[in-house]
Design an enzyme around this catalytic site. Sequence first.
Site, PDB file in Angstrom:
ATOM      1  N   SER A 175       0.793  -1.235   0.000  1.00 62.61           N
ATOM      2  CA  SER A 175       0.000   0.000   0.000  1.00 62.61           C
ATOM      3  C   SER A 175       0.821   1.278   0.000  1.00 62.61           C
ATOM      4  O   SER A 175       0.248   2.367  -0.136  1.00 62.61           O
ATOM      5  CB  SER A 175      -0.958  -0.004   1.188  1.00 62.61           C
ATOM      6  OG  SER A 175      -2.017  -0.913   0.951  1.00 62.61           O
ATOM      7  N   TYR A 205     -10.363   2.745   5.254  1.00 66.65           N
ATOM      8  CA  TYR A 205      -9.177   2.380   4.474  1.00 66.65           C
ATOM      9  C   TYR A 205      -9.586   1.348   3.432  1.00 66.65           C
ATOM     10  O   TYR A 205     -10.142   0.297   3.761  1.00 66.65           O
ATOM     11  CB  TYR A 205      -8.110   1.807   5.395  1.00 66.65           C
ATOM     12  CG  TYR A 205      -6.778   1.613   4.720  1.00 66.65           C
ATOM     13  CD1 TYR A 205      -5.922   2.684   4.519  1.00 66.65           C
ATOM     14  CD2 TYR A 205      -6.381   0.360   4.265  1.00 66.65           C
ATOM     15  CE1 TYR A 205      -4.698   2.514   3.896  1.00 66.65           C
ATOM     16  CE2 TYR A 205      -5.166   0.178   3.644  1.00 66.65           C
ATOM     17  CZ  TYR A 205      -4.325   1.262   3.462  1.00 66.65           C
ATOM     18  OH  TYR A 205      -3.128   1.084   2.836  1.00 66.65           O
ATOM     19  N   THR A 222       2.410   2.507   5.970  1.00 67.31           N
ATOM     20  CA  THR A 222       2.777   1.093   5.902  1.00 67.31           C
ATOM     21  C   THR A 222       2.326   0.511   4.571  1.00 67.31           C
ATOM     22  O   THR A 222       1.489   1.071   3.876  1.00 67.31           O
ATOM     23  CB  THR A 222       2.113   0.288   7.033  1.00 67.31           C
ATOM     24  OG1 THR A 222       0.688   0.427   6.918  1.00 67.31           O
ATOM     25  CG2 THR A 222       2.572   0.768   8.402  1.00 67.31           C
ATOM     26  N   GLY A 223       2.893  -0.634   4.229  1.00 70.52           N
ATOM     27  CA  GLY A 223       2.486  -1.345   3.033  1.00 70.52           C
ATOM     28  C   GLY A 223       2.816  -2.816   3.166  1.00 70.52           C
ATOM     29  O   GLY A 223       3.798  -3.178   3.834  1.00 70.52           O
TER      30      GLY A 223
END
Length: 379
Positions: free
Chosen positions: A80, A164, A331-332
């Site tokens: 992400s 989200y 974050t991802g």
Amino acid sequence: MKKLMGAFVAVLACGAAVAEESDIDALAARHFGPLMETHDIPGIALGVTHGGDSQFFTIGLAARDDGVAVTPDTLFELGSISKLFTATQAALMEVRGELDLADPVSAYIEPLKESAFGALSLADLATHHSGGLPLQVPDRVSDTDALISWLKDWVPPMKGARSYSNISIGLLGHIESRIADRSYAELMEQGLFAEMGLRDTFVDVPDAVMPRYAYGVDRDTGEAIRVGPGVLDDEAYGVKSSARDLVRLLDLYLGHADAGDDLTQALARTREGFGTTEAYVQNLIWEEYPWPVDADRMVRGNSYDFILEPQPMERIVPARAPGQDVILNKTGATFGFGAYVVLLPGQDLGVVYLANRNIPNEARVRAMHGFVTDLLEGR
């Protein structure tokens, strides 16, 4: 543990030589080394830019079974963090008069006229301000046209909430592609990435670069894995990049890399405050906390509650100018990779963490918070 901590290697930004162990090396080993053992991560690449100087720290393997060491140029899946590029592209197109973030979605996707989703603005898509969209595209939806058809009848379950979602940012990327009349991969690789000077950032990794593309570890089976196809995957979580390229991205934000006027304006636009949640101010994808900030607050803001459940968000109208004494984070993750990036404009500092295993957000956040705090306090 001593072997893991001692294995961190600092590489100068030019990549020409291995540096002497420094305070930053020791901090990297102290805060990120333990993640290797605790979470069985094959490899980590860490990139730091501070005061215009860059360093890279690598440990472990690009794939568990091939014996190839991670380097600053190893490609990792960003998950992400890819959303930052989609938001930046929208801001850049706004600067160039190709779209307006205040416009409703229906102005660009005609079938969504008269629908609740169509009434959302493009800025809503870039700030997750949808009122309750699910995180993932529904299983029964097989392509973008089917998703648009599904959205015609979608009703927000918590109007005004931040939710989200890969759907909202994915549709923003879809709109960008339609305006440009190019695929999303072409728009990014031949447009935005090139304009940013990112030479090792891709949606579709070229054959010649595949040997530097790491393999992740499947969080369920432990097998080697790379991201698979999905509806709006490129736009929401499909970018692959290196620690070196992401440090350049952070340097663009901090003014340590050349950017044209349009791109400079677009990057600033992504740092504006559009809404306030319990934990942070929502920018265009970036999540903004005051600095200094307690680690527990950042853990809360990156918790799975904030990802999976709609959260109240109060709109900021007009959007607030970019802050200086703040920490921005994102974050991802994919099934096999985990990443984290932070930017502290007032401290002239940016840090990126890339790993070929998806570990809990809390572990990433606490390690990063400790590293940044100790670095700035000279510990």
